[in-house]
Design a protein around this motif. Sequence first.
Motif: not given
Length: 322
Positions: A168-185
């Motif tokens: 919202e407010g920025f349109g379509e973006l791409t992110v990576d999602i990785s886990y190090g004990g918890a998930f982060y974008a």
Amino acid sequence: MEMEVQSPPHQGGEFSVVDMHTGGEPLRIIVSGYPEVKGDTILSKRRYAREHLDHLRRALMFEPRGHADMYGALIVDSETPKADLAVLFMHNEGYSTMCGHAVIALGRFAVDYKLVKEPQTPETQVNILCPCGLVQAFVEYSDGKTGRVRFLSVPAFVFAEDVPVEVEGFGELTVDISYGGAFYAFIDAQRFGLDVTKSRTRDLVDAATAVTKAVKSQVKLYHPCSEDLAFLYGTILTDGKEEYSPEPTANMCVFAEAQVDRSPTGSGVTARVALQYHKGLIQMNQTRTFQSGATGSQFTGKAVQSHRTSKTDREEQTLLFI
């Protein structure tokens, strides 16, 4: 002048806490005063605390005793004899599954407060059972004093690369999602016209929060061990410098309810190391320095072991140094 201080007559519970910080990020360790946290496993204890004792989290994390960016660690009974202590993590929104800055502080706390009965020189191992699994902290120890701390985290892995989300407010973006004990974008702050070390914190928080909301609503996460671990903890904005360099790379983590991590973020660095290794941007046992965009404090981290599983394409176990 010395004087003995006693508590006046009062109603309600009394808690004993120790306040520490790692790289500027606070940690309130709750030593005593909590009622029994029921459950046979650390994850069931986490559920019980969330469902039955959450008023105590709010009392200890929020004003007037705390603040919106306070972080807490509650020491609980461990179900495994391998652990020197077990811990639940808490913050302004609820209960995390992993916290690297807390593990670092808890390592020193465990030795300083004699939870480890026979510290070893030059380094004492402290096994800490976290909701994500058993984490091994290693605390420098010499002449009765503790020093630097490193830890071996739980296996970290990349969940997905270049995931398209409508922000919202920025349109379509791409992110990576990785886990190090918890998930982060993960996303480069420059995608928002921002700099993680120079832009206003409010602007960085707004951008990261928008990404977190988008990922939570549009991407279903999966963890091979437990559904209790399958949730997005936050978004980490980076300076885009993912390929290895001896120079520090900066990032800012916004987690829970728009909470800013003053440290480089232990579990976030773990997840970022896994992401960089997965992409071939760093090598095994190649140490990288990560800097907090908020305070400039630094952690170092490296991948130390790699193995494949049937659930994910690759898992990397990472070792975080400070």
